[in-house]
Write a protein that holds these residues in place. Structure first.
Motif, PDB file in Angstrom:
ATOM      1  N   LEU A  99      -5.561 -34.897 -10.170  1.00 31.61           N
ATOM      2  CA  LEU A  99      -4.595 -33.869  -9.795  1.00 31.61           C
ATOM      3  C   LEU A  99      -3.472 -33.796 -10.828  1.00 31.61           C
ATOM      4  N   PRO A 100      -2.983 -32.607 -11.160  1.00 32.83           N
ATOM      5  CA  PRO A 100      -1.851 -32.509 -12.091  1.00 32.83           C
ATOM      6  C   PRO A 100      -0.601 -33.126 -11.466  1.00 32.83           C
ATOM      7  N   ALA A 101       0.329 -33.498 -12.302  1.00 31.69           N
ATOM      8  CA  ALA A 101       1.577 -34.083 -11.807  1.00 31.69           C
ATOM      9  C   ALA A 101       2.359 -33.048 -11.010  1.00 31.69           C
ATOM     10  N   SER A 102       3.006 -33.503  -9.957  1.00 30.15           N
ATOM     11  CA  SER A 102       3.802 -32.614  -9.122  1.00 30.15           C
ATOM     12  C   SER A 102       5.218 -32.531  -9.671  1.00 30.15           C
ATOM     13  N   HIS A 103       5.672 -31.302  -9.941  1.00 30.98           N
ATOM     14  CA  HIS A 103       7.029 -31.100 -10.457  1.00 30.98           C
ATOM     15  C   HIS A 103       7.845 -30.353  -9.413  1.00 30.98           C
ATOM     16  N   SER A 104       8.809 -31.034  -8.845  1.00 31.19           N
ATOM     17  CA  SER A 104       9.588 -30.437  -7.761  1.00 31.19           C
ATOM     18  C   SER A 104      10.403 -29.234  -8.223  1.00 31.19           C
ATOM     19  N   ALA A 105      10.655 -29.133  -9.533  1.00 36.64           N
ATOM     20  CA  ALA A 105      11.460 -28.022 -10.033  1.00 36.64           C
ATOM     21  C   ALA A 105      10.664 -26.718 -10.106  1.00 36.64           C
ATOM     22  N   GLN A 106       9.334 -26.821 -10.042  1.00 38.34           N
ATOM     23  CA  GLN A 106       8.519 -25.606 -10.112  1.00 38.34           C
ATOM     24  C   GLN A 106       8.712 -24.743  -8.873  1.00 38.34           C
ATOM     25  N   GLN A 107       8.747 -23.441  -9.080  1.00 36.48           N
ATOM     26  CA  GLN A 107       8.916 -22.499  -7.973  1.00 36.48           C
ATOM     27  C   GLN A 107       7.652 -21.668  -7.789  1.00 36.48           C
ATOM     28  N   PRO A 108       7.293 -21.348  -6.558  1.00 36.01           N
ATOM     29  CA  PRO A 108       6.125 -20.492  -6.331  1.00 36.01           C
ATOM     30  C   PRO A 108       6.303 -19.115  -6.978  1.00 36.01           C
ATOM     31  N   ALA A 109       5.200 -18.534  -7.403  1.00 39.58           N
ATOM     32  CA  ALA A 109       5.236 -17.203  -8.000  1.00 39.58           C
ATOM     33  C   ALA A 109       5.688 -16.176  -6.975  1.00 39.58           C
ATOM     34  N   LYS A 110       6.397 -15.174  -7.442  1.00 38.20           N
ATOM     35  CA  LYS A 110       6.855 -14.087  -6.580  1.00 38.20           C
ATOM     36  C   LYS A 110       6.078 -12.818  -6.916  1.00 38.20           C
ATOM     37  N   PRO A 111       5.710 -12.043  -5.903  1.00 42.99           N
ATOM     38  CA  PRO A 111       4.943 -10.822  -6.175  1.00 42.99           C
ATOM     39  C   PRO A 111       5.783  -9.774  -6.893  1.00 42.99           C
ATOM     40  N   GLN A 112       5.128  -8.972  -7.721  1.00 44.99           N
ATOM     41  CA  GLN A 112       5.834  -7.943  -8.473  1.00 44.99           C
ATOM     42  C   GLN A 112       6.061  -6.684  -7.646  1.00 44.99           C
ATOM     43  N   MET A 113       5.231  -6.508  -6.598  1.00 49.75           N
ATOM     44  CA  MET A 113       5.290  -5.270  -5.817  1.00 49.75           C
ATOM     45  C   MET A 113       5.695  -5.544  -4.371  1.00 49.75           C
ATOM     46  N   ALA A 114       6.082  -4.478  -3.690  1.00 41.77           N
ATOM     47  CA  ALA A 114       6.329  -4.508  -2.243  1.00 41.77           C
ATOM     48  C   ALA A 114       5.635  -3.285  -1.658  1.00 41.77           C
ATOM     49  N   THR A 115       5.322  -3.344  -0.364  1.00 39.89           N
ATOM     50  CA  THR A 115       4.571  -2.259   0.275  1.00 39.89           C
ATOM     51  C   THR A 115       5.430  -1.515   1.283  1.00 39.89           C
ATOM     52  N   LEU A 116       5.444  -0.196   1.156  1.00 34.90           N
ATOM     53  CA  LEU A 116       6.115   0.662   2.126  1.00 34.90           C
ATOM     54  C   LEU A 116       5.052   1.361   2.977  1.00 34.90           C
ATOM     55  N   GLN A 117       5.271   1.367   4.291  1.00 40.93           N
ATOM     56  CA  GLN A 117       4.379   2.095   5.191  1.00 40.93           C
ATOM     57  C   GLN A 117       5.052   3.402   5.599  1.00 40.93           C
ATOM     58  N   LEU A 118       4.324   4.510   5.436  1.00 44.88           N
ATOM     59  CA  LEU A 118       4.826   5.826   5.803  1.00 44.88           C
ATOM     60  C   LEU A 118       4.126   6.291   7.078  1.00 44.88           C
ATOM     61  N   ASP A 119       4.885   6.846   8.001  1.00 43.77           N
ATOM     62  CA  ASP A 119       4.310   7.333   9.263  1.00 43.77           C
ATOM     63  C   ASP A 119       3.731   8.737   9.090  1.00 43.77           C
ATOM     64  N   GLY A 120       2.774   8.848   8.194  1.00 41.42           N
ATOM     65  CA  GLY A 120       2.082  10.104   7.951  1.00 41.42           C
ATOM     66  C   GLY A 120       0.864   9.817   7.106  1.00 41.42           C
ATOM     67  N   GLY A 121      -0.248  10.529   7.378  1.00 45.72           N
ATOM     68  CA  GLY A 121      -1.478  10.254   6.639  1.00 45.72           C
ATOM     69  C   GLY A 121      -2.376  11.468   6.528  1.00 45.72           C
ATOM     70  N   LYS A 122      -3.690  11.207   6.496  1.00 46.78           N
ATOM     71  CA  LYS A 122      -4.669  12.279   6.272  1.00 46.78           C
ATOM     72  C   LYS A 122      -4.576  13.373   7.323  1.00 46.78           C
ATOM     73  N   LYS A 123      -4.316  12.979   8.575  1.00 48.53           N
ATOM     74  CA  LYS A 123      -4.270  13.981   9.642  1.00 48.53           C
ATOM     75  C   LYS A 123      -3.049  14.890   9.514  1.00 48.53           C
ATOM     76  N   HIS A 124      -2.082  14.477   8.691  1.00 49.96           N
ATOM     77  CA  HIS A 124      -0.910  15.310   8.435  1.00 49.96           C
ATOM     78  C   HIS A 124      -1.070  16.050   7.102  1.00 49.96           C
ATOM     79  N   LYS A 125      -2.324  16.009   6.575  1.00 52.70           N
ATOM     80  CA  LYS A 125      -2.662  16.690   5.301  1.00 52.70           C
ATOM     81  C   LYS A 125      -1.895  16.117   4.110  1.00 52.70           C
ATOM     82  N   ILE A 126      -1.449  14.867   4.233  1.00 54.56           N
ATOM     83  CA  ILE A 126      -0.725  14.229   3.131  1.00 54.56           C
ATOM     84  C   ILE A 126      -1.724  13.681   2.110  1.00 54.56           C
ATOM     85  N   ARG A 127      -1.454  13.944   0.847  1.00 50.04           N
ATOM     86  CA  ARG A 127      -2.281  13.431  -0.251  1.00 50.04           C
ATOM     87  C   ARG A 127      -1.460  12.439  -1.067  1.00 50.04           C
ATOM     88  N   ALA A 128      -2.146  11.655  -1.880  1.00 47.72           N
ATOM     89  CA  ALA A 128      -1.449  10.674  -2.715  1.00 47.72           C
ATOM     90  C   ALA A 128      -0.428  11.371  -3.612  1.00 47.72           C
TER      91      ALA A 128
END
Length: 459
Positions: A371-400
């Protein structure tokens, strides 16, 4: 890939032309071996893994003989999960672009049944669904299979593993005896052999060898002294090898959730995926992981089967898989499309039996790594994106394009600030760079899409 062109088959010209437009020139091995028999009307057993091109193999067979003027259910494709059914239906629609007025309907559990009832009343040519929901519609008389010519069982081994055997029998009892049956399975255990004997008539057996090229995947195995060392070892490996997208495989639903919860408590960007989750939560999890809004997906094998997720940076086996096929399927999530990948597996002395099976099945000698050495100073990776949910879709004729327009019209955001957009019936998801999240929410809340105010929230 084979070197056999699709034009060599007895396919309608419109289908061949559409395949060319889609960039499909030569057939994959499963297509080259299975399609001639499928087009000849024979029953076929196809043993091939996800990513082999099997959907196009049976899909072209269905479409080639479809009579679009006869508005009855002519083909039924059964899948083990809603995710796979959605993926199959999407691929079939793409292959069928040249066929006017074709209707392909998805019938799956986990979603409201009302819209499905309405769609069935209007008729369909091809049904793609999960066994339970298809049985529900059959039992209530909303679905009729009297005109069925082709039945497809996709990932049949998983359907049996998930306990759908009785449901399969119930569906088949309502299908005409004079039909073509196509059975596709990644593995061929005795249960599948028994199912094949009952359902298929003098089938052509097609087997395509391992599709994942594991030569581009570096594998390492780490032996632990105690079973309860796994979580700490996993965290150490994640900190050392984690990229923007990693998958962790567990063997049980409970373990999957426990590991995801523990990683979240330790500061990792992580989501869980398993069979005990509500369908809405599964959908949201897949959207977020696929669009880069989470760095780690902890999943069971069944939940991860057939997911439309591109190659990940690394795969971590929290527990060893029970067999070589499953192990290969897991690690095949990385190192795709010419990229290199890494697969890291944990084991203890009690896993000796699994190790032997893996060595025999993979043709390798497993040597434990340190196992590699454990370094307490290392931080977990953070995602580059976030997801927004919109209350509208195909049935509202919304396109990308409508969503892109709403976010970029003011020129405060550009296309580069946006990621994947996924449209569903009554809502949509859009990935946005985390640094622009507040601005994106503000633009959506203050603006309009298709002339209407659409509520948006962060997932």
């Amino acid at each position: 890939m084979s070197n056999t062109p699709f034009s060599s088959l007895n396919l309608p010209d419109a289908l061949v032309s559409n395949l060319t437009d889609l960039g499909y020139s030569s057939m994959t091995e499963i297509q080259a071996q299975a399609l001639p028999a499928i087009l000849a009307g024979q029953d076929v057993i196809g043993q091939a893994k996800t990513g082999s091109g099997k959907t196009a193999a049976f899909g072209l067979g269905l479409l080639a003989k479809l009579d679009v003027k006869y508005f009855r259910v002519q083909s039924l494709v059964l899948c083990p999960t809603r995710e796979l059914a959605d993926q199959v239906a999407s691929e079939l629609r793409k292959l069928a672009r040249s066929i006017h007025n074709i209707k392909i309907l998805t019938l799956c559990g986990g979603v409201p049944i009302g819209p499905q009832i309405g769609s069935l009343e209007h008729g369909a040519h091809i049904i793609v669904g999960t066994p339970g929901r298809v049985i529900d519609h059959l039992d209530k008389g909303r679905l009729n299979l009297d005109d069925l010519t082709t039945l497809v069982l996709d990932e049949a081994d998983r359907m049996l593993e998930m306990g759908f055997s009785a449901d399969l029998d119930a569906v088949i009892a309502k299908a005409p005896a004079a039909r073509q049956t196509l059975l596709f399975s990644a593995t061929y255990p005795s249960a599948i052999a028994s199912l094949s004997e009952r359902l298929l008539r003098t089938p052509v057996r097609v087997t395509v060898e391992q599709q994942h090229n594991t030569s581009s995947i570096e594998q390492r195995f780490y032996q632990l002294s105690h079973n309860n060392d796994r979580l700490q070892a996993l965290q150490t490996l994640l900190l050392s090898y984690q990229g923007q997208s990693s998958m962790v495989f567990c063997n049980t639903k409970r373990e999957t959730q426990d590991v995801a919860d523990a990683l979240a408590d330790a500061g990792f960007s992580v989501l869980a995926l398993h069979g005990d989750m509500e369908q809405k939560d599964r959908d949201q999890t897949l959207v977020q992981f696929a669009n880069g809004s989470a760095c780690i997906l902890v999943a069971t094998d069944v939940a991860a089967r057939g997911l439309d997720i591109s190659s990940v940076d690394a795969v971590f086996n929290y527990q060893l898989a029970h067999d070589a096929d499953t192990h290969t399927h897991r690690i095949g999530r990385t190192g795709r499309a010419g990229q290199t990948g890494i697969a890291l597996s944990l084991f203890t002395a009690s896993d000796a039996g699994k190790l032997v099976a893996l060595e025999d099945g993979l043709g390798i000698k497993i040597e434990p790594a340190a196992l590699p050495a454990s370094h307490s100073a290392q931080q977990p990776a953070k995602p580059q994106m976030a997801t927004l949910q919109l209350d509208g879709g195909k049935k509202h004729k919304i396109r990308a394009g409508d969503i892109v327009g709403a976010l970029t019209a003011s020129k405060q955001l550009t296309n580069d600030d946006l990621g994947k957009i996924q449209l569903h019936d009554i809502w949509s998801f859009v990935a946005v760079k985390r640094s622009k999240l507040k601005l994106a929410l503000q633009l959506l809340q203050q603006g309009k899409i298709k002339g209407k105010s659409i509520r948006a929230r962060l997932l």
